[in-house]
Design a protein around this motif. Structure first.
Motif, short mmCIF file in Angstrom:
data_model
loop_
_atom_site.label_atom_id
_atom_site.label_comp_id
_atom_site.label_asym_id
_atom_site.label_seq_id
_atom_site.Cartn_x
_atom_site.Cartn_y
_atom_site.Cartn_z
N GLU A 27 0.83 -1.21 0.00
CA GLU A 27 0.00 0.00 0.00
C GLU A 27 0.86 1.26 0.00
O GLU A 27 0.51 2.26 -0.63
CB GLU A 27 -0.93 -0.01 1.22
N ARG A 28 1.97 1.22 0.68
CA ARG A 28 2.80 2.42 0.85
C ARG A 28 3.74 2.64 -0.33
O ARG A 28 3.92 3.77 -0.79
CB ARG A 28 3.61 2.32 2.14
N ALA A 32 5.53 -2.81 -7.45
CA ALA A 32 6.87 -3.16 -7.91
C ALA A 32 7.91 -3.08 -6.80
O ALA A 32 8.68 -4.03 -6.57
CB ALA A 32 7.27 -2.26 -9.08
N ALA A 33 7.93 -1.96 -6.09
CA ALA A 33 8.93 -1.77 -5.04
C ALA A 33 8.71 -2.75 -3.88
O ALA A 33 9.66 -3.34 -3.36
CB ALA A 33 8.90 -0.34 -4.53
N ALA A 34 7.46 -2.92 -3.49
CA ALA A 34 7.15 -3.82 -2.38
C ALA A 34 7.49 -5.26 -2.75
O ALA A 34 8.06 -6.01 -1.94
CB ALA A 34 5.69 -3.70 -1.99
N HIS A 35 7.15 -5.66 -3.98
CA HIS A 35 7.44 -7.02 -4.43
C HIS A 35 8.94 -7.29 -4.40
O HIS A 35 9.38 -8.38 -4.00
CB HIS A 35 6.89 -7.23 -5.83
N ARG A 36 9.72 -6.31 -4.79
CA ARG A 36 11.18 -6.47 -4.80
C ARG A 36 11.71 -6.68 -3.38
O ARG A 36 12.54 -7.56 -3.15
CB ARG A 36 11.84 -5.25 -5.43
N ILE A 37 11.21 -5.90 -2.43
CA ILE A 37 11.67 -6.03 -1.04
C ILE A 37 11.31 -7.39 -0.47
O ILE A 37 12.12 -8.06 0.18
CB ILE A 37 11.07 -4.90 -0.18
N VAL A 38 10.07 -7.83 -0.71
CA VAL A 38 9.63 -9.12 -0.20
C VAL A 38 10.42 -10.26 -0.83
O VAL A 38 10.87 -11.19 -0.14
CB VAL A 38 8.12 -9.31 -0.43
#
Length: 308
Positions: A27-28, A32-38
């Motif tokens: 959400e934040r 794309a960015a969240a998927h990369r971190i996870v």
């Protein structure tokens, strides 16, 4: 169906590691960015599992299932994973909204291996341990801890006993203390209290304010909730109309949650537990909160005492 030759039985330690906070991250930061971190976190976790002699069985969404040849290896891997992630968060000065955390659970016991997957009660208990854990926690069973060397037993504490459906027995839960503070009570071992006789634990007493209830071992299931007609009516706004039941199962009193917001149980001398659509064996005495922590107080928290 797998052939008989591809099915084997043995002993193993099953571990589940689940990412906490990924929804908030998506959400934040965006997909794309969240998927990369996870994905980076899961890859790092998989490498730690393999480095400690484990094997990644499968990844289900944000959760990894792994097996280890022994509980010491699983313990070491779990602590390393949590410690490494804490260091990552500190090094980049991440806020809770921009970081992921892990909850980890493991259990050692008999497993059935079929092709590249594992099955059996040990897998179910390990998954239950992970579901109990909160962000940053590692949970295992007292039975697993009891089989470990003393230095490991000294960094665990008994919490409570969870009722795992279909196993026909209590599962005593322990937390692995990988972070130490003055609030933690370290136990040199995990001694399980001897089970009292069914007769001694036949009576359940509930107290809420000036209200009192006493139930015998042959009582019908006790219904608790906001709706009229429940045996015990609570007015807490976060409680469901038909929130929970307590029933006698063999020689135990079992609390079964049916609610939306969960039930919070704080046994005397142990850490508070929360369950949602699950069951928990009640032991000795404690406090129950409906839809919110029992620590918050209020007229609808219920004290329970089992025994004469």
């Amino acid at each position: 169906m797998a052939s008989m030759e591809s099915v084997a039985q043995g002993m193993a330690c099953v571990l589940f590691c689940d990412v906490v906070g990924s929804t908030r991250l998506y959400e934040r930061l965006g997909d794309a960015a969240a998927h990369r971190i996870v994905e980076e976190g899961l890859r790092d976790t998989s490498r730690e599992i393999c480095a400690h002699g484990g094997q990644v069985v499968k990844t289900i969404g944000d959760e990894i299932m792994a097996v280890f040849p022994d509980a010491v290896s699983a313990w070491d891997a779990a602590v390393t994973i949590q410690t490494r992630q804490e260091s990552v968060v500190r090094s980049v000065g991440a806020t809770p909204e921009s970081a992921i955390q892990y909850r980890i659970g493991f259990h050692f016991g008999g497993v059935i291996r079929s092709a590249d997957d594992y099955f059996g009660a040990t897998v179910n208990v390990a998954a239950r341990m992970a579901s109990i854990a909160k962000a940053g926690q590692i949970m295992t069973t007292a039975a697993t801890v009891e089989g470990l060397p003393l230095p490991y037993r000294m960094t665990a504490r008994l919490l409570a006993a969870a009722y795992a459906r279909g196993l026909g027995e209590d599962v005593a839960v322990a937390e692995v203390l990988w972070q130490f503070s003055s609030e933690h009570t370290v136990m040199p071992s995990i001694p399980l209290a001897p089970r009292a006789s069914p007769t001694a634990l036949a009576t359940l007493r509930l107290t809420s304010g000036d209200r009192r209830w006493t139930f015998a071992q042959d009582s019908a299931p006790i219904s608790i909730g906001r709706a009229e007609g429940n045996d015990v009516i609570v007015t807490q706004a976060r409680a469901s109309r038909h929130h929970a039941t307590i029933e006698r199962q063999r020689d135990r009193w079992v609390l079964i949650d049916h609610s939306t917001n969960g039930t919070f149980v704080h046994p005397v001398g142990a850490q508070e537990f929360s369950i949602c659509r699950e069951a928990l064996v009640l032991h000795a005495a404690g406090k129950i909160g409906f839809g919110r922590s029992s620590h918050l107080g209020g007229d609808d928290e219920i004290d329970f005492v089992i025994g004469s």
